[in-house]
Design a protein around this motif. Structure first.
Motif, PDB file in Angstrom:
ATOM      1  N   SER A 121      -5.218  12.904  -3.005  1.00 16.53           N
ATOM      2  CA  SER A 121      -3.871  12.816  -2.740  1.00 16.53           C
ATOM      3  C   SER A 121      -3.245  14.175  -3.278  1.00 16.53           C
ATOM      4  N   ASP A 125       1.466  13.751  -6.003  1.00 16.28           N
ATOM      5  CA  ASP A 125       0.982  12.481  -5.789  1.00 16.28           C
ATOM      6  C   ASP A 125      -0.231  12.018  -6.692  1.00 16.28           C
ATOM      7  N   HIS A 127      -1.301   9.126  -7.257  1.00 15.79           N
ATOM      8  CA  HIS A 127      -1.858   7.765  -6.819  1.00 15.79           C
ATOM      9  C   HIS A 127      -3.082   8.060  -6.104  1.00 15.79           C
ATOM     10  N   GLY A 130      -5.081   4.821  -2.335  1.00 16.61           N
ATOM     11  CA  GLY A 130      -5.164   4.804  -0.869  1.00 16.61           C
ATOM     12  C   GLY A 130      -6.270   5.360  -0.301  1.00 16.61           C
ATOM     13  N   SER A 159      -6.518  12.912  -7.262  1.00 15.45           N
ATOM     14  CA  SER A 159      -4.940  12.932  -7.256  1.00 15.45           C
ATOM     15  C   SER A 159      -4.304  14.339  -7.565  1.00 15.45           C
ATOM     16  N   SER A 181      -4.001  11.920   1.614  1.00  9.44           N
ATOM     17  CA  SER A 181      -3.234  10.515   1.174  1.00  9.44           C
ATOM     18  C   SER A 181      -1.856  10.954   0.396  1.00  9.44           C
ATOM     19  N   GLN A 182      -0.838  10.091   0.943  1.00  4.29           N
ATOM     20  CA  GLN A 182       0.281  10.279   0.458  1.00  4.29           C
ATOM     21  C   GLN A 182       0.924   8.854   0.185  1.00  4.29           C
ATOM     22  N   THR A 183       0.990   8.541  -1.059  1.00 11.81           N
ATOM     23  CA  THR A 183       1.449   7.210  -1.499  1.00 11.81           C
ATOM     24  C   THR A 183       2.844   7.209  -2.111  1.00 11.81           C
ATOM     25  N   HIS A 190       6.971  13.242   1.120  1.00 11.16           N
ATOM     26  CA  HIS A 190       5.507  13.735   1.843  1.00 11.16           C
ATOM     27  C   HIS A 190       5.634  14.505   2.880  1.00 11.16           C
ATOM     28  N   GLY A 216      -1.026   6.701   4.628  1.00 18.05           N
ATOM     29  CA  GLY A 216      -0.351   6.347   3.404  1.00 18.05           C
ATOM     30  C   GLY A 216       0.485   4.977   3.876  1.00 18.05           C
ATOM     31  N   PRO A 217       1.223   4.538   2.919  1.00 19.73           N
ATOM     32  CA  PRO A 217       2.252   3.412   3.323  1.00 19.73           C
ATOM     33  C   PRO A 217       3.393   3.727   4.280  1.00 19.73           C
TER      34      PRO A 217
END
Length: 256
Positions: A121, A125, A127, A130, A159, A181-183, A190, A216-217
């Motif tokens: 991450s 970030d 988190h 992910g 992270s 990963s980008q939460t 991001h 990511g989301p």
């Protein structure tokens, strides 16, 4: 003879609407917060806002005082708008998904060496949910992570890893793939971070020698490609989805 035709088979896919109690009733549930104190005036403001959005029969079914002048609402309403489902074209990762054992066999038969994947991450970030779901041995929801794959050297750096450090680790380990990963994506933070990663890879001269993916989301395959990545993975992605793409891409690009 019994008529087994279902409502779905009779549905006009060129004019689909939300479903609540009955087919095509257009019923929608929406939640949002307004910066006003809880009360009848706040409820009416929420109802009027739903009406201005184009919903008929708007109603506030639940509200919660959040304190300091904010109220959370759950509202119902009906929409008259429809969508032509048959005309929808989505840019997505096109790959045959292999399970863990199939991925291991693919490596053995087509790559014939250990495949190294480094992930983190990046940026600010903090988190890791992910990247852990994809890389850690236990994975997520019964889908084992890349650390459990024979033939894969999975390096999870955690992270808040600067892009420069992730790239340095990829160069040091002669990695085949970088996973970003980008939460945290508030205010699209991001986007510049992901863009910088691509630019740094190009500056280091490794972009064409490595498979670069992000997830990511709020990541889509289309966005990832626009930013210069080989693939993007959104919600409900598991290790086998990422592994299948990376492994086949390594072979396709002759990086074996």
């Amino acid at each position: 003879m019994t008529n087994t035709t279902t409502a779905a088979t009779k549905l006009d896919l060129t004019k689909i609407k939300p479903y609540g109690d009955t087919m095509n009733d257009g019923q929608v549930q929406m939640s949002f917060t307004l910066p006003v104190p809880a009360g009848e005036e706040a409820n009416e403001a929420a109802r009027l806002l739903m009406k201005q959005m184009g919903f008929s029969e708007p109603s506030v079914v639940y509200f919660k005082d959040l304190g300091i002048g904010y109220t959370y609402f759950v509202c119902y309403g009906k929409t008259t708008h429809t969508v032509d489902y048959t005309s929808i074209k989505v840019t997505k990762v096109e790959v045959d998904i292999m399970d863990r054992l199939e991925c291991e066999k693919y490596i053995e038969e087509n790559i014939k060496r250990t495949v190294t994947m480094v992930g983190a991450s990046t940026g600010t970030d903090a988190h890791t949910v992910g990247i852990d779901a994809i890389m850690n041995m236990k994975g997520f929801h019964g889908h084992f992570g890349l650390e459990r794959y024979h033939g894969v050297n999975a390096i999870n750096m955690g992270s808040q890893v600067p892009n420069e450090e992730l790239i340095a680790k990829a160069i040091e380990t002669k990695a085949d793939a970088i996973l970003v990963s980008q939460t945290v994506t508030q205010k699209d933070v991001h986007i510049p971070n992901l863009t910088q990663m691509v630019e740094l890879c190009e500056a280091e001269g490794i972009r064409d020698k490595i498979v670069l993916v992000c997830g990511g989301p709020r990541i889509s395959h289309e966005l990832a490609q626009e930013l210069g990545y080989d693939a993007g993975f959104g919600p409900n992605t598991h290790a086998e989805d990422v592994a299948s793409f990376i492994l086949t891409e390594v072979v396709r690009r002759g990086l074996v």
